[in-house]
Design a protein around this motif. Structure first.
Motif, PDB file in Angstrom:
ATOM      1  N   ARG A  84      32.989  38.509  40.622  1.00  0.00           N
ATOM      2  CA  ARG A  84      31.263  39.198  40.746  1.00  0.00           C
ATOM      3  C   ARG A  84      31.167  39.939  40.041  1.00  0.00           C
ATOM      4  N   SER A  85      30.993  40.136  39.364  1.00  0.00           N
ATOM      5  CA  SER A  85      30.771  40.776  37.643  1.00  0.00           C
ATOM      6  C   SER A  85      31.119  42.409  37.972  1.00  0.00           C
ATOM      7  N   SER A  87      30.336  44.661  35.327  1.00  0.00           N
ATOM      8  CA  SER A  87      29.754  45.082  34.910  1.00  0.00           C
ATOM      9  C   SER A  87      28.161  45.600  35.954  1.00  0.00           C
ATOM     10  N   TYR A  88      28.516  44.019  36.992  1.00  0.00           N
ATOM     11  CA  TYR A  88      26.635  44.489  37.306  1.00  0.00           C
ATOM     12  C   TYR A  88      27.018  45.048  39.129  1.00  0.00           C
ATOM     13  N   ASP A 201      28.872  39.276  27.682  1.00  0.00           N
ATOM     14  CA  ASP A 201      29.074  39.157  28.996  1.00  0.00           C
ATOM     15  C   ASP A 201      27.361  39.392  28.974  1.00  0.00           C
TER      16      ASP A 201
END
Length: 223
Positions: A84-85, A87-88, A201
């Motif tokens: 999973r990102s 930053s997310y 990204d």
């Protein structure tokens, strides 16, 4: 992982893209075939899974008998590093987004997540979304192609309204085009291809459409 599993996936993905008349799809299909014919050394990647993965794997398994590409992806998926990102996760668009999202890189640059094939010029892999999950408006400098392995799903780009898309459809997003995705009643398994700027990204951008509003506008019950 066997070389045959990766080669079969590349060939099946190329076959799926070749059914689309657009130049961008045909160009990516040709590149995938070249990779399959001259497979570079493969990297061993660490095992990694995300919370929604088992649900998406079950949805993918239900498609295997009807879909060559679903079967090829299901065979390859156990060897893909799904993540999973950061930053997310640091700034999720909704409280449950992190539990309903994940992606894995099959081919990509050294600077990205662990990938089976290293390539500085193209990245492709899979994305997973749980049922009724809103992946809100975002953009990125890379040119992007999505292939819907499962469905249905809803898509929105630029100023357009939501559009319902079925299984085995191709969605193209040119660089910097704002776009969003909404899975329907079932989990969503997508394949993606990025070309161009692979270092920057995706980033969420301000939007008035909330997850609840997206569900409501597409006729999905938020409960």
């Amino acid at each position: 992982m066997t070389v045959s599993a990766l080669t079969t996936f590349l060939d099946s993905f190329a076959d799926a893209l070749d059914r689309d008349a657009r130049t961008v799809s045909r160009s990516h299909a040709a590149r995938l075939r070249r990779l399959a014919d001259h497979l570079p050394p493969m990297s061993a990647v660490p095992q990694s899974r995300v919370p929604i993965q088992a649900t998406c794997e079950a949805e993918l398994a239900a498609r295997e008998t009807q879909s060559v590409i679903a079967r090829a992806l299901a065979t390859l998926l156990p060897f893909v590093h799904v993540t999973r990102s950061k930053s997310y996760l640091a700034n999720p668009p909704s409280s449950d987004f992190g539990e309903n999202y994940g992606y894995g890189v099959i081919c990509g640059p050294n600077s990205g997540p662990p990938a089976l094939i290293k390539d500085p010029e193209i990245a492709f892999g899979l994305m997973l979304l749980g049922p009724k999950t809103h992946y809100p408006l975002h953009h990125h400098p890379a040119d992007e192609l999505y292939y819907t392995v499962t469905g249905p799903s809803f898509w929105r780009a630029g100023e357009a309204d939501w559009t319902r898309r079925g299984i085995d459809e191709i969605i193209h997003h040119p660089p910097w085009l704002p776009h969003a995705t909404l899975s329907a009643e079932g989990p969503l398994v997508l394949l993606y291809i990025w070309e161009g700027d692979l270092e920057t990204d995706a980033a969420f951008i301000p939007d008035t459409v909330t997850a609840g509003a997206a569900l409501s506008s597409t006729g999905l019950d938020a409960t």
